[in-house]
Design a protein around this motif. Structure first.
Motif, PDB file in Angstrom:
ATOM      1  N   PHE A 131       0.770  -1.206  -0.050  1.00 38.14           N
ATOM      2  CA  PHE A 131      -0.087   0.076   0.001  1.00 38.14           C
ATOM      3  C   PHE A 131       0.911   1.176   0.005  1.00 38.14           C
ATOM      4  N   ALA A 132       1.883   1.203   0.686  1.00 38.70           N
ATOM      5  CA  ALA A 132       2.803   2.422   0.755  1.00 38.70           C
ATOM      6  C   ALA A 132       3.381   2.382  -0.703  1.00 38.70           C
ATOM      7  N   TYR A 133       3.839   1.410  -1.342  1.00 38.79           N
ATOM      8  CA  TYR A 133       4.152   1.849  -2.791  1.00 38.79           C
ATOM      9  C   TYR A 133       3.374   2.308  -3.744  1.00 38.79           C
ATOM     10  N   ILE A 134       2.083   1.839  -3.518  1.00 40.82           N
ATOM     11  CA  ILE A 134       1.022   2.414  -4.579  1.00 40.82           C
ATOM     12  C   ILE A 134       0.783   3.754  -4.148  1.00 40.82           C
ATOM     13  N   THR A 135       0.523   4.042  -3.008  1.00 35.41           N
ATOM     14  CA  THR A 135       0.180   5.625  -2.426  1.00 35.41           C
ATOM     15  C   THR A 135       1.607   6.463  -2.969  1.00 35.41           C
ATOM     16  N   SER A 136       2.705   6.046  -2.785  1.00 33.26           N
ATOM     17  CA  SER A 136       3.948   6.875  -3.156  1.00 33.26           C
ATOM     18  C   SER A 136       3.961   7.141  -4.545  1.00 33.26           C
ATOM     19  N   ARG A 137       3.680   5.863  -5.415  1.00 30.82           N
ATOM     20  CA  ARG A 137       3.658   6.054  -6.817  1.00 30.82           C
ATOM     21  C   ARG A 137       2.613   7.166  -7.372  1.00 30.82           C
ATOM     22  N   ALA A 138       1.339   7.056  -6.703  1.00 31.90           N
ATOM     23  CA  ALA A 138       0.404   7.951  -7.166  1.00 31.90           C
ATOM     24  C   ALA A 138       0.661   9.319  -6.444  1.00 31.90           C
ATOM     25  N   ALA A 139       1.427   9.360  -5.560  1.00 24.11           N
ATOM     26  CA  ALA A 139       1.814  10.921  -4.993  1.00 24.11           C
ATOM     27  C   ALA A 139       2.777  11.536  -5.966  1.00 24.11           C
ATOM     28  N   ALA A 140       3.842  10.577  -6.412  1.00 23.53           N
ATOM     29  CA  ALA A 140       5.048  10.991  -7.192  1.00 23.53           C
ATOM     30  C   ALA A 140       4.283  11.442  -8.714  1.00 23.53           C
ATOM     31  N   LYS A 141       3.504  10.708  -9.001  1.00 24.56           N
ATOM     32  CA  LYS A 141       2.777  11.180 -10.376  1.00 24.56           C
ATOM     33  C   LYS A 141       2.054  12.270 -10.462  1.00 24.56           C
ATOM     34  N   ALA A 142       1.307  12.449  -9.208  1.00 22.16           N
ATOM     35  CA  ALA A 142       0.596  13.751  -9.079  1.00 22.16           C
ATOM     36  C   ALA A 142       1.483  14.869  -8.844  1.00 22.16           C
ATOM     37  N   GLU A 143       2.646  14.455  -8.067  1.00 18.08           N
ATOM     38  CA  GLU A 143       3.615  16.002  -8.040  1.00 18.08           C
ATOM     39  C   GLU A 143       4.301  16.226  -9.442  1.00 18.08           C
ATOM     40  N   LYS A 144       4.519  15.037 -10.311  1.00 20.79           N
ATOM     41  CA  LYS A 144       4.985  15.181 -11.652  1.00 20.79           C
ATOM     42  C   LYS A 144       4.047  15.970 -12.532  1.00 20.79           C
ATOM     43  N   ASP A 145       2.774  15.737 -12.592  1.00 16.62           N
ATOM     44  CA  ASP A 145       1.796  16.286 -13.275  1.00 16.62           C
ATOM     45  C   ASP A 145       1.649  17.889 -12.923  1.00 16.62           C
ATOM     46  N   PHE A 146       1.588  17.994 -11.472  1.00 14.00           N
ATOM     47  CA  PHE A 146       1.501  19.334 -11.037  1.00 14.00           C
ATOM     48  C   PHE A 146       2.810  20.616 -11.192  1.00 14.00           C
ATOM     49  N   ILE A 147       3.958  19.814 -11.255  1.00  7.90           N
ATOM     50  CA  ILE A 147       5.174  20.462 -12.076  1.00  7.90           C
ATOM     51  C   ILE A 147       5.242  20.664 -13.222  1.00  7.90           C
ATOM     52  N   ARG A 148       4.514  19.857 -14.112  1.00 11.71           N
ATOM     53  CA  ARG A 148       4.765  19.875 -15.603  1.00 11.71           C
ATOM     54  C   ARG A 148       3.780  20.921 -16.133  1.00 11.71           C
ATOM     55  N   ARG A 149       2.702  20.884 -15.256  1.00 12.88           N
ATOM     56  CA  ARG A 149       1.459  22.010 -15.884  1.00 12.88           C
ATOM     57  C   ARG A 149       1.891  23.312 -16.176  1.00 12.88           C
ATOM     58  N   GLU A 150       1.618  24.254 -17.206  1.00 15.38           N
ATOM     59  CA  GLU A 150       1.954  25.426 -17.449  1.00 15.38           C
ATOM     60  C   GLU A 150       1.261  26.406 -16.425  1.00 15.38           C
ATOM     61  N   ILE A 151       1.961  27.470 -16.072  1.00 17.25           N
ATOM     62  CA  ILE A 151       1.599  28.439 -15.327  1.00 17.25           C
ATOM     63  C   ILE A 151       0.574  29.345 -15.959  1.00 17.25           C
ATOM     64  N   THR A 152      -0.552  29.797 -15.418  1.00 11.53           N
ATOM     65  CA  THR A 152      -1.350  30.585 -16.054  1.00 11.53           C
ATOM     66  C   THR A 152      -1.289  32.064 -15.496  1.00 11.53           C
ATOM     67  N   LEU A 153      -1.912  32.810 -16.059  1.00 12.04           N
ATOM     68  CA  LEU A 153      -2.001  34.368 -15.376  1.00 12.04           C
ATOM     69  C   LEU A 153      -2.783  34.449 -13.890  1.00 12.04           C
ATOM     70  N   SER A 154      -3.677  33.499 -13.937  1.00 17.74           N
ATOM     71  CA  SER A 154      -4.138  33.453 -12.455  1.00 17.74           C
ATOM     72  C   SER A 154      -3.379  32.957 -11.386  1.00 17.74           C
ATOM     73  N   ASP A 155      -2.507  31.841 -11.953  1.00 16.49           N
ATOM     74  CA  ASP A 155      -1.570  31.305 -10.932  1.00 16.49           C
ATOM     75  C   ASP A 155      -0.521  32.457 -10.565  1.00 16.49           C
ATOM     76  N   LEU A 156      -0.110  33.253 -11.844  1.00 14.41           N
ATOM     77  CA  LEU A 156       0.791  34.432 -11.212  1.00 14.41           C
ATOM     78  C   LEU A 156       0.195  35.273 -10.438  1.00 14.41           C
ATOM     79  N   GLU A 157      -1.077  35.641 -10.418  1.00 17.45           N
ATOM     80  CA  GLU A 157      -1.528  36.537  -9.790  1.00 17.45           C
ATOM     81  C   GLU A 157      -1.617  35.962  -8.005  1.00 17.45           C
ATOM     82  N   TYR A 158      -1.948  34.552  -7.960  1.00 16.70           N
ATOM     83  CA  TYR A 158      -1.993  33.842  -6.943  1.00 16.70           C
ATOM     84  C   TYR A 158      -0.619  33.835  -6.186  1.00 16.70           C
ATOM     85  N   LEU A 159       0.388  33.470  -7.061  1.00 14.00           N
ATOM     86  CA  LEU A 159       1.772  33.571  -6.592  1.00 14.00           C
ATOM     87  C   LEU A 159       2.428  34.926  -6.134  1.00 14.00           C
TER      88      LEU A 159
END
Length: 220
Positions: free
Chosen positions: A107-135
Protein backbone atom coordinates in the motif's frame (compact mmCIF):
# COMPACT_ATOMS: atom_id res chain seq x y z
CA UNK A 1 23.29 8.62 -9.33
CA UNK A 2 24.07 9.01 -13.02
CA UNK A 3 25.12 12.53 -14.02
CA UNK A 4 22.94 12.32 -17.16
CA UNK A 5 19.84 12.02 -14.98
CA UNK A 6 19.76 14.78 -12.41
CA UNK A 7 17.09 14.98 -9.74
CA UNK A 8 15.05 17.40 -11.84
CA UNK A 9 15.16 14.96 -14.76
CA UNK A 10 13.22 12.46 -12.68
CA UNK A 11 10.34 14.93 -12.84
CA UNK A 12 10.44 15.96 -16.47
CA UNK A 13 11.79 12.74 -18.04
CA UNK A 14 9.94 9.45 -17.54
CA UNK A 15 13.03 7.52 -18.65
CA UNK A 16 15.03 8.75 -15.66
CA UNK A 17 13.56 6.43 -13.03
CA UNK A 18 15.45 4.74 -10.27
CA UNK A 19 16.98 1.54 -11.59
CA UNK A 20 16.55 -0.39 -8.35
CA UNK A 21 12.95 0.74 -7.83
CA UNK A 22 10.43 -2.09 -8.31
CA UNK A 23 8.12 -1.24 -11.19
CA UNK A 24 5.11 -3.34 -10.11
CA UNK A 25 3.14 -4.25 -7.02
CA UNK A 26 4.25 -7.84 -7.52
CA UNK A 27 7.89 -6.77 -7.22
CA UNK A 28 7.13 -4.90 -4.01
CA UNK A 29 5.26 -7.95 -2.70
CA UNK A 30 8.21 -10.24 -3.28
CA UNK A 31 10.56 -7.62 -1.88
CA UNK A 32 8.48 -7.37 1.30
CA UNK A 33 8.40 -11.15 1.64
CA UNK A 34 12.16 -11.22 1.20
CA UNK A 35 12.63 -8.67 3.98
CA UNK A 36 10.37 -10.77 6.21
CA UNK A 37 12.14 -14.01 5.29
CA UNK A 38 13.35 -14.63 8.86
CA UNK A 39 9.81 -14.38 10.17
CA UNK A 40 8.55 -16.72 7.45
CA UNK A 41 11.24 -19.27 8.36
CA UNK A 42 10.27 -19.10 12.04
CA UNK A 43 6.59 -19.43 11.15
CA UNK A 44 7.37 -22.44 8.97
CA UNK A 45 9.15 -24.20 11.84
CA UNK A 46 6.32 -23.42 14.27
CA UNK A 47 3.74 -24.58 11.72
CA UNK A 48 5.65 -27.84 11.25
CA UNK A 49 5.60 -28.49 15.01
CA UNK A 50 1.88 -27.64 15.18
CA UNK A 51 1.20 -29.98 12.25
CA UNK A 52 2.89 -32.82 14.08
CA UNK A 53 1.33 -32.03 17.45
CA UNK A 54 -2.22 -31.68 16.08
CA UNK A 55 -2.00 -34.35 13.40
CA UNK A 56 -3.02 -31.89 10.69
CA UNK A 57 -2.44 -32.28 6.99
CA UNK A 58 -0.51 -29.78 4.93
CA UNK A 59 -3.77 -28.30 3.65
CA UNK A 60 -5.00 -27.88 7.22
CA UNK A 61 -1.80 -26.07 8.23
CA UNK A 62 -1.98 -23.70 5.24
CA UNK A 63 -5.66 -23.09 5.89
CA UNK A 64 -5.02 -22.32 9.58
CA UNK A 65 -2.07 -20.10 8.65
CA UNK A 66 -4.19 -18.13 6.17
CA UNK A 67 -7.10 -17.68 8.57
CA UNK A 68 -4.73 -16.64 11.33
CA UNK A 69 -2.56 -14.23 9.33
CA UNK A 70 -5.55 -12.50 7.71
CA UNK A 71 -7.35 -12.33 11.11
CA UNK A 72 -10.42 -14.02 9.61
CA UNK A 73 -10.55 -16.64 12.37
CA UNK A 74 -13.43 -18.91 11.35
CA UNK A 75 -12.72 -21.10 14.36
CA UNK A 76 -13.46 -24.36 12.56
CA UNK A 77 -9.80 -25.38 12.89
CA UNK A 78 -7.92 -24.65 16.08
CA UNK A 79 -5.24 -26.33 18.23
CA UNK A 80 -6.58 -28.90 20.67
CA UNK A 81 -3.40 -30.10 22.40
CA UNK A 82 -1.49 -28.19 25.04
CA UNK A 83 1.62 -28.03 22.85
CA UNK A 84 -0.38 -26.76 19.89
CA UNK A 85 -1.99 -24.03 21.97
CA UNK A 86 1.38 -23.02 23.37
CA UNK A 87 2.83 -22.76 19.87
CA UNK A 88 -0.23 -20.79 18.75
CA UNK A 89 0.61 -18.12 21.34
CA UNK A 90 3.74 -17.30 19.31
CA UNK A 91 2.39 -18.28 15.89
CA UNK A 92 -0.69 -16.06 15.79
CA UNK A 93 0.83 -12.60 16.57
CA UNK A 94 3.94 -13.28 14.50
CA UNK A 95 1.92 -14.32 11.43
CA UNK A 96 -0.37 -11.29 11.73
CA UNK A 97 2.53 -8.87 12.07
CA UNK A 98 4.47 -10.44 9.20
CA UNK A 99 1.59 -10.37 6.74
CA UNK A 100 0.67 -6.86 7.91
CA UNK A 101 4.18 -5.61 7.12
CA UNK A 102 4.04 -7.11 3.62
CA UNK A 103 0.63 -5.60 2.89
CA UNK A 104 1.69 -2.24 4.34
CA UNK A 105 4.69 -2.15 2.00
CA UNK A 106 2.41 -2.77 -0.99
CA UNK A 107 0.00 0.00 0.00
CA UNK A 108 2.89 2.37 0.73
CA UNK A 109 4.29 1.67 -2.73
CA UNK A 110 0.91 2.32 -4.40
CA UNK A 111 0.33 5.58 -2.53
CA UNK A 112 3.89 6.79 -3.10
CA UNK A 113 3.64 6.11 -6.83
CA UNK A 114 0.33 7.95 -6.98
CA UNK A 115 1.76 10.89 -5.03
CA UNK A 116 4.87 11.01 -7.23
CA UNK A 117 2.75 11.01 -10.38
CA UNK A 118 0.55 13.77 -8.97
CA UNK A 119 3.65 15.85 -8.16
CA UNK A 120 5.04 15.34 -11.66
CA UNK A 121 1.75 16.35 -13.26
CA UNK A 122 1.53 19.40 -11.02
CA UNK A 123 5.07 20.57 -11.77
CA UNK A 124 4.73 19.92 -15.50
CA UNK A 125 1.58 22.00 -15.84
CA UNK A 126 1.91 25.43 -17.34
CA UNK A 127 1.56 28.45 -15.10
CA UNK A 128 -1.36 30.65 -16.10
CA UNK A 129 -1.98 34.33 -15.43
CA UNK A 130 -4.32 33.45 -12.58
CA UNK A 131 -1.56 31.35 -11.03
CA UNK A 132 0.82 34.29 -11.39
CA UNK A 133 -1.59 36.55 -9.55
CA UNK A 134 -1.95 33.96 -6.80
CA UNK A 135 1.82 33.51 -6.55
CA UNK A 136 2.38 37.26 -6.26
CA UNK A 137 2.03 37.58 -2.50
CA UNK A 138 3.34 41.13 -2.12
CA UNK A 139 1.35 42.38 -5.12
CA UNK A 140 4.24 43.90 -7.07
CA UNK A 141 3.35 42.08 -10.29
CA UNK A 142 6.41 39.81 -10.07
CA UNK A 143 7.08 36.46 -8.44
CA UNK A 144 10.43 36.04 -6.77
CA UNK A 145 12.16 32.80 -5.89
CA UNK A 146 10.93 32.71 -2.30
CA UNK A 147 7.31 33.22 -3.32
CA UNK A 148 7.54 30.50 -5.97
CA UNK A 149 9.21 27.96 -3.68
CA UNK A 150 6.75 28.71 -0.87
CA UNK A 151 3.78 28.24 -3.17
CA UNK A 152 5.10 24.99 -4.62
CA UNK A 153 5.87 23.50 -1.19
CA UNK A 154 2.41 24.40 0.08
CA UNK A 155 0.67 23.18 -3.09
CA UNK A 156 2.47 19.83 -3.03
CA UNK A 157 1.69 19.54 0.71
CA UNK A 158 5.33 19.20 1.63
CA UNK A 159 4.77 21.76 4.37
CA UNK A 160 1.76 23.54 5.82
CA UNK A 161 1.19 27.22 6.48
CA UNK A 162 1.83 26.79 10.19
CA UNK A 163 5.28 25.37 9.53
CA UNK A 164 6.07 28.16 7.07
CA UNK A 165 5.05 30.75 9.65
CA UNK A 166 7.19 29.05 12.28
CA UNK A 167 10.17 29.13 9.92
CA UNK A 168 9.58 32.82 9.23
CA UNK A 169 9.42 33.56 12.95
CA UNK A 170 12.65 31.61 13.45
CA UNK A 171 14.37 33.60 10.71
CA UNK A 172 13.24 36.91 12.18
CA UNK A 173 14.41 35.78 15.61
CA UNK A 174 17.87 34.95 14.24
CA UNK A 175 18.01 38.17 12.24
CA UNK A 176 19.17 40.33 15.14
CA UNK A 177 20.05 43.26 12.89
CA UNK A 178 16.61 43.22 11.22
CA UNK A 179 18.22 43.75 7.81
CA UNK A 180 16.72 40.65 6.18
CA UNK A 181 19.92 38.60 6.41
CA UNK A 182 21.47 36.26 8.98
CA UNK A 183 25.12 37.15 9.41
CA UNK A 184 27.94 36.38 11.82
CA UNK A 185 27.27 39.62 13.65
CA UNK A 186 23.69 38.48 14.29
CA UNK A 187 24.86 35.28 15.93
CA UNK A 188 27.32 37.22 18.09
CA UNK A 189 24.58 39.64 19.10
CA UNK A 190 22.22 36.80 19.98
CA UNK A 191 24.89 35.12 22.08
CA UNK A 192 25.54 38.37 23.94
CA UNK A 193 21.82 38.79 24.53
CA UNK A 194 21.57 35.28 25.96
CA UNK A 195 24.49 35.93 28.29
CA UNK A 196 22.93 39.20 29.41
CA UNK A 197 19.57 37.51 29.95
CA UNK A 198 21.17 34.78 32.08
CA UNK A 199 23.03 37.42 34.06
CA UNK A 200 19.82 39.39 34.64
CA UNK A 201 17.97 36.25 35.77
CA UNK A 202 20.73 35.40 38.24
CA UNK A 203 20.67 38.94 39.55
CA UNK A 204 16.89 38.85 39.86
CA UNK A 205 17.02 35.58 41.82
CA UNK A 206 19.72 37.07 44.06
CA UNK A 207 17.66 40.18 44.88
CA UNK A 208 14.51 38.10 45.32
CA UNK A 209 16.25 35.89 47.84
CA UNK A 210 17.70 38.96 49.60
CA UNK A 211 14.25 40.59 49.88
CA UNK A 212 12.74 37.35 51.21
CA UNK A 213 15.43 37.09 53.87
CA UNK A 214 14.96 40.74 54.85
CA UNK A 215 11.21 40.24 55.06
CA UNK A 216 11.58 37.19 57.32
CA UNK A 217 14.01 39.01 59.61
CA UNK A 218 11.69 42.05 59.78
CA UNK A 219 8.56 40.11 60.73
CA UNK A 220 10.32 37.66 63.06
Amino acid sequence: EDEECRWIDHIYDDHCDQADEPMSVLGVLFGGMKRQSINFVLLSFVAAFMKRAEGWSLIDVLYYWNCTATTIGFGDLSPKTQLGRLLAVFFIPLSVVTLGEVIANCFAYITSRAAAKAEKDFIRREITLSDLEYLDVNGDGRVDELEFVTFMLLAMQKVDMRMMNDLKHLFHALDAGKDGFIQKEDLITLRQRKRLARKMRRRARHWKKWYENEARSFFS
